[in-house]
Design a protein around this motif. Structure first.
Motif, PDB file in Angstrom:
ATOM      1  N   LEU A 129       0.828  -1.211   0.000  1.00 11.44           N
ATOM      2  CA  LEU A 129       0.000   0.000   0.000  1.00 11.44           C
ATOM      3  C   LEU A 129       0.862   1.262   0.000  1.00 11.44           C
ATOM      4  CD1 LEU A 129      -2.790  -1.058   2.534  1.00 11.44           C
ATOM      5  CD2 LEU A 129      -3.012  -0.788   0.045  1.00 11.44           C
ATOM      6  N   THR A 130       1.971   1.203   0.718  1.00 12.28           N
ATOM      7  CA  THR A 130       2.888   2.353   0.748  1.00 12.28           C
ATOM      8  C   THR A 130       3.439   2.641  -0.643  1.00 12.28           C
ATOM      9  OG1 THR A 130       3.509   1.833   3.037  1.00 12.28           O
ATOM     10  CG2 THR A 130       4.990   3.279   1.787  1.00 12.28           C
ATOM     11  N   PHE A 131       3.860   1.597  -1.341  1.00 13.26           N
ATOM     12  CA  PHE A 131       4.406   1.779  -2.698  1.00 13.26           C
ATOM     13  C   PHE A 131       3.330   2.281  -3.655  1.00 13.26           C
ATOM     14  CE2 PHE A 131       8.039  -1.541  -2.208  1.00 13.26           C
ATOM     15  CZ  PHE A 131       8.673  -0.681  -1.337  1.00 13.26           C
ATOM     16  N   LEU A 132       2.122   1.734  -3.514  1.00 10.78           N
ATOM     17  CA  LEU A 132       1.042   2.126  -4.426  1.00 10.78           C
ATOM     18  C   LEU A 132       0.588   3.573  -4.199  1.00 10.78           C
ATOM     19  CD1 LEU A 132      -1.070  -1.154  -4.313  1.00 10.78           C
ATOM     20  CD2 LEU A 132       0.125  -0.259  -6.315  1.00 10.78           C
TER      21      LEU A 132
ATOM     22  N   ALA B 176      13.043   9.034 -15.929  1.00  3.71           N
ATOM     23  CA  ALA B 176      13.341   7.973 -14.968  1.00  3.71           C
ATOM     24  C   ALA B 176      12.392   8.027 -13.779  1.00  3.71           C
ATOM     25  CB  ALA B 176      14.798   8.083 -14.503  1.00  3.71           C
ATOM     26  N   LEU B 177      12.013   9.247 -13.354  1.00  5.44           N
ATOM     27  CA  LEU B 177      11.092   9.380 -12.215  1.00  5.44           C
ATOM     28  C   LEU B 177       9.733   8.764 -12.525  1.00  5.44           C
ATOM     29  CD1 LEU B 177      11.908  13.002 -11.016  1.00  5.44           C
ATOM     30  CD2 LEU B 177      12.015  10.941  -9.595  1.00  5.44           C
ATOM     31  N   VAL B 178       9.204   9.049 -13.706  1.00  9.02           N
ATOM     32  CA  VAL B 178       7.908   8.489 -14.096  1.00  9.02           C
ATOM     33  C   VAL B 178       7.978   6.969 -14.159  1.00  9.02           C
ATOM     34  CG1 VAL B 178       6.193   8.359 -15.940  1.00  9.02           C
ATOM     35  CG2 VAL B 178       7.209  10.569 -15.329  1.00  9.02           C
ATOM     36  N   LEU B 179       9.030   6.448 -14.757  1.00 10.79           N
ATOM     37  CA  LEU B 179       9.191   4.995 -14.861  1.00 10.79           C
ATOM     38  C   LEU B 179       9.362   4.359 -13.491  1.00 10.79           C
ATOM     39  CD1 LEU B 179      11.590   4.766 -17.943  1.00 10.79           C
ATOM     40  CD2 LEU B 179       9.243   3.924 -17.829  1.00 10.79           C
ATOM     41  N   ALA B 180      10.173   4.985 -12.634  1.00  7.52           N
ATOM     42  CA  ALA B 180      10.408   4.420 -11.300  1.00  7.52           C
ATOM     43  C   ALA B 180       9.117   4.338 -10.504  1.00  7.52           C
ATOM     44  CB  ALA B 180      11.441   5.260 -10.557  1.00  7.52           C
ATOM     45  N   ALA B 181       8.277   5.384 -10.587  1.00 13.75           N
ATOM     46  CA  ALA B 181       6.987   5.358  -9.892  1.00 13.75           C
ATOM     47  C   ALA B 181       6.095   4.233 -10.435  1.00 13.75           C
ATOM     48  CB  ALA B 181       6.293   6.711 -10.037  1.00 13.75           C
ATOM     49  N   SER B 182       6.137   4.008 -11.748  1.00 11.94           N
ATOM     50  CA  SER B 182       5.353   2.918 -12.348  1.00 11.94           C
ATOM     51  C   SER B 182       5.862   1.556 -11.878  1.00 11.94           C
ATOM     52  CB  SER B 182       5.435   3.002 -13.877  1.00 11.94           C
ATOM     53  OG  SER B 182       4.942   4.237 -14.348  1.00 11.94           O
ATOM     54  N   PHE B 183       7.194   1.395 -11.885  1.00 17.92           N
ATOM     55  CA  PHE B 183       7.773   0.122 -11.434  1.00 17.92           C
ATOM     56  C   PHE B 183       7.434  -0.120  -9.965  1.00 17.92           C
ATOM     57  CE2 PHE B 183      11.526   0.533 -14.649  1.00 17.92           C
ATOM     58  CZ  PHE B 183      10.635   0.371 -15.692  1.00 17.92           C
ATOM     59  N   LEU B 184       7.445   0.947  -9.170  1.00 14.42           N
ATOM     60  CA  LEU B 184       7.190   0.799  -7.742  1.00 14.42           C
ATOM     61  C   LEU B 184       5.735   0.392  -7.482  1.00 14.42           C
ATOM     62  CD1 LEU B 184       9.177   1.063  -5.466  1.00 14.42           C
ATOM     63  CD2 LEU B 184       8.343   3.372  -5.018  1.00 14.42           C
ATOM     64  N   ALA B 185       4.835   0.835  -8.340  1.00 15.07           N
ATOM     65  CA  ALA B 185       3.432   0.417  -8.203  1.00 15.07           C
ATOM     66  C   ALA B 185       3.312  -1.089  -8.416  1.00 15.07           C
ATOM     67  CB  ALA B 185       2.566   1.172  -9.205  1.00 15.07           C
ATOM     68  N   ILE B 186       4.013  -1.610  -9.438  1.00 13.93           N
ATOM     69  CA  ILE B 186       4.000  -3.058  -9.667  1.00 13.93           C
ATOM     70  C   ILE B 186       4.725  -3.769  -8.532  1.00 13.93           C
ATOM     71  CG2 ILE B 186       4.690  -4.895 -11.256  1.00 13.93           C
ATOM     72  CD1 ILE B 186       4.552  -2.783 -13.483  1.00 13.93           C
ATOM     73  N   ALA B 187       5.813  -3.138  -8.020  1.00 15.94           N
ATOM     74  CA  ALA B 187       6.550  -3.729  -6.903  1.00 15.94           C
ATOM     75  C   ALA B 187       5.668  -3.870  -5.671  1.00 15.94           C
ATOM     76  CB  ALA B 187       7.771  -2.873  -6.577  1.00 15.94           C
ATOM     77  N   GLY B 188       4.632  -3.024  -5.559  1.00 18.95           N
ATOM     78  CA  GLY B 188       3.715  -3.158  -4.444  1.00 18.95           C
ATOM     79  C   GLY B 188       3.011  -4.497  -4.456  1.00 18.95           C
TER      80      GLY B 188
ATOM     81  N   TRP C  48       8.910  -6.109 -15.056  1.00 22.38           N
ATOM     82  CA  TRP C  48       8.534  -6.212 -13.655  1.00 22.38           C
ATOM     83  C   TRP C  48       7.328  -7.138 -13.472  1.00 22.38           C
ATOM     84  CZ3 TRP C  48      10.063  -4.673  -8.784  1.00 22.38           C
ATOM     85  CH2 TRP C  48      11.268  -4.001  -8.739  1.00 22.38           C
ATOM     86  N   ILE C  49       6.391  -7.136 -14.413  1.00 20.82           N
ATOM     87  CA  ILE C  49       5.272  -8.083 -14.345  1.00 20.82           C
ATOM     88  C   ILE C  49       5.793  -9.514 -14.427  1.00 20.82           C
ATOM     89  CG2 ILE C  49       3.232  -8.932 -15.581  1.00 20.82           C
ATOM     90  CD1 ILE C  49       2.614  -6.027 -16.328  1.00 20.82           C
ATOM     91  N   GLY C  50       6.789  -9.737 -15.281  1.00 21.75           N
ATOM     92  CA  GLY C  50       7.392 -11.065 -15.384  1.00 21.75           C
ATOM     93  C   GLY C  50       8.024 -11.502 -14.072  1.00 21.75           C
ATOM     94  N   LEU C  51       8.747 -10.582 -13.409  1.00 27.10           N
ATOM     95  CA  LEU C  51       9.340 -10.910 -12.108  1.00 27.10           C
ATOM     96  C   LEU C  51       8.252 -11.287 -11.108  1.00 27.10           C
ATOM     97  CD1 LEU C  51      12.002  -8.039 -11.757  1.00 27.10           C
ATOM     98  CD2 LEU C  51      12.422 -10.428 -12.349  1.00 27.10           C
ATOM     99  N   ALA C  52       7.168 -10.503 -11.082  1.00 26.92           N
ATOM    100  CA  ALA C  52       6.074 -10.780 -10.154  1.00 26.92           C
ATOM    101  C   ALA C  52       5.430 -12.132 -10.447  1.00 26.92           C
ATOM    102  CB  ALA C  52       5.032  -9.668 -10.232  1.00 26.92           C
ATOM    103  N   CYS C  53       5.272 -12.471 -11.729  1.00 26.41           N
ATOM    104  CA  CYS C  53       4.668 -13.766 -12.096  1.00 26.41           C
ATOM    105  C   CYS C  53       5.545 -14.928 -11.640  1.00 26.41           C
ATOM    106  CB  CYS C  53       4.448 -13.833 -13.602  1.00 26.41           C
ATOM    107  SG  CYS C  53       3.119 -12.772 -14.216  1.00 26.41           S
TER     108      CYS C  53
END
Length: 468
Positions: free
Chosen positions: A346-349, A370-382, A438-443
């Protein structure tokens, strides 16, 4: 009946949830120092990277190359010697003092053997890097670092054996204190030896290597002194007849520990491969990936510490053949790990865009992509956090049952035949780029989590509770 110490049962409390409450308290008390110690261990490595960066980009690149080469060998050895933890926990549950001494002693033997075998291989860094086409200048400086840093293997593996013993008997606060002290000693040693203040010689990368070796020797000395002198542990006489072999236990350490080491290597390799895939997409993707991965790695320390606690609690219950204790220990650690990962997810999202600005200055125009991408990756990391926490706690709970070979095969299959192919297809073929990776890592992690949690749930049906 739940016990905190072998031979020291806790009187059962009244109420339906009393056993769970008791186990929750015991697991938390065991785990929190381990969590902080894991964070401190990461800080020790981060200190090296930061100070190498102060020397300049060439020194940082050389040190990074050297550490990248050393780390797989070290992690494999750590996994093998780390088998001391479940084995000593089981011996504690069985109240077998003599077995504890022999297991730790054979853990030291394993550390010596691994050091003798791996050191000549690690020293071939120049030959290996030449074959891989690495820059000769960077290779030469990396070799300077490795020639000294390789001496840390034996004391570092000795630390793992002693930490395993201490954690198996709930003495985790001393682990925390010594590890934090090691971080401070390493930082001071780096500053004095790398930069040469107060008239000292400026040794740069060699100074960093010397500081690393000295820090591990000091930590090993402190752990050994504590174990030999403290009344709870001196009764084990871990150095008594040190030269005497115990081949069955020596083989058992390698039988249980080798799959642990290979599992860790498979996971590290997955993230290395993901970073290489990011490198094919561009600089912004690599930078964003590094930021998101750093945040995810920091949060991962909590379920990792809980997982180590699960190994101990499950191992103790397994040693006394307490099926109910095994159930309580495993699922309590799993519940705690999942609860924390829900909070971190929830914190990451919710706060991802703000978090990434801690790493990249939003006032620099070049950082916007990079900031926009990092925020997107962090949402998936959540979402990634939930399955990552589940798989690490389940894997450690199974280690408490000495079940490591099948979980290793599950992990390798899930990481490399599920996660990485999905990351490649979504990221580079479908065109989802970094988000697809990142979706692949999560899968991959989700696949492994389902298998490992299911295996623990079916432990009786699979015969994992039979005495070994």
């Amino acid at each position: 009946m739940i016990t905190h110490e072998a031979g020291a049962p806790v009187p059962p409390a009244n109420g339906r949830f009393a056993p769970w409450t008791t186990e929750l308290r015991a697991t938390f008390a065991l785990a929190w120092p381990l969590v902080v110690a894991q964070v401190a261990q990461n800080a020790l490595q981060a200190t090296d990277v930061i100070m190498m960066g102060w020397l300049g980009p060439e020194a940082l690149a050389s040190g990074t190359l050297a550490s990248t080469f050393l780390m797989p060998f070290f992690l494999l050895a750590v996994g093998i010697v780390g088998a001391v933890a479940p084995l000593t926990a089981q011996a504690r549950g069985a109240r077998n003092v003599r077995a504890v001494r022999r297991i730790v002693r054979q853990g030291f033997w394993a550390a010596i053997v691994l050091t003798l075998v791996l050191t000549p291989v690690i020293l071939q860094i120049r030959t290996v890097f030449a074959i891989l086409g690495q820059d000769p200048t960077l290779t030469a400086r990396a070799e300077e670092y490795i020639q000294i840093a390789v001496l840390m293997l034996l004391p570092a593996l000795g630390v793992i054996a002693l930490r395993s013993l201490l954690s198996s008997f709930d003495a985790t606060r001393v682990i925390l204190v010594i590890t934090v002290g090691g971080v401070i000693a390493n930082a001071i040693g780096n500053y004095l030896l790398m930069f040469g203040p107060f008239g000292l010689p400026r040794l740069e990368l060699r100074g960093a290597a010397i500081a690393t070796v000295c820090t591990n020797i000091i930590m090993f000395g402190l752990f050994l002194t504590f174990v030999l002198r403290h009344r709870r542990f001196r009764r084990f006489h871990i150095l008594l007849r040190f030269w005497k072999p115990d081949w069955p236990r020596f083989r058992e350490i390698f039988r249980i520990g080798t799959p642990i080491g290979l599992t860790v290597l498979a996971e590290v390799g997955l993230f290395t491969a993901a970073a290489l895939l990011m490198g094919r997409l561009g600089t912004d993707e690599v930078a964003a990936h590094a930021v998101a991965l750093q945040c995810a790695s920091l949060a991962f320390m909590v379920p990792l510490g809980l997982g180590i606690a699960a190994t101990v609690r499950v191992g103790v219950a397994y040693g006394r053949q307490d099926a109910e204790g095994i159930r309580l220990a495993g699922w309590t650690a799993f519940a705690l790990g999942t609860a924390f990962m829900v909070v971190s997810a929830l914190t990451f999202l919710l706060f991802g865009p703000a978090i990434v600005t801690l790493f990249l200055d939003p006032n620099v125009p070049e950082n916007q992509g990079a900031l926009v991408l990092a925020a997107s990756f962090l949402a998936i990391a959540g979402i990634f956090q939930l399955v990552d926490g589940a798989q690490v706690v389940a894997a450690h709970a199974l280690r408490g049952l000495s079940d490591t070979t099948v979980p290793m095969m599950m992990a390798i299959f899930g990481y490399w035949l599920v996660g990485l192919p999905i990351a490649y297809v979504l990221g580079l073929v479908v065109g989802w780029r970094g988000i697809g990776i990142w979706i692949g890592l999560a899968c991959g992690l989700a696949f492994v989590a389902v298998l490992l949690v299911s295996r623990f749930a079916m432990r009786e049906r699979l015969g994992l509770l039979r005495p070994r």
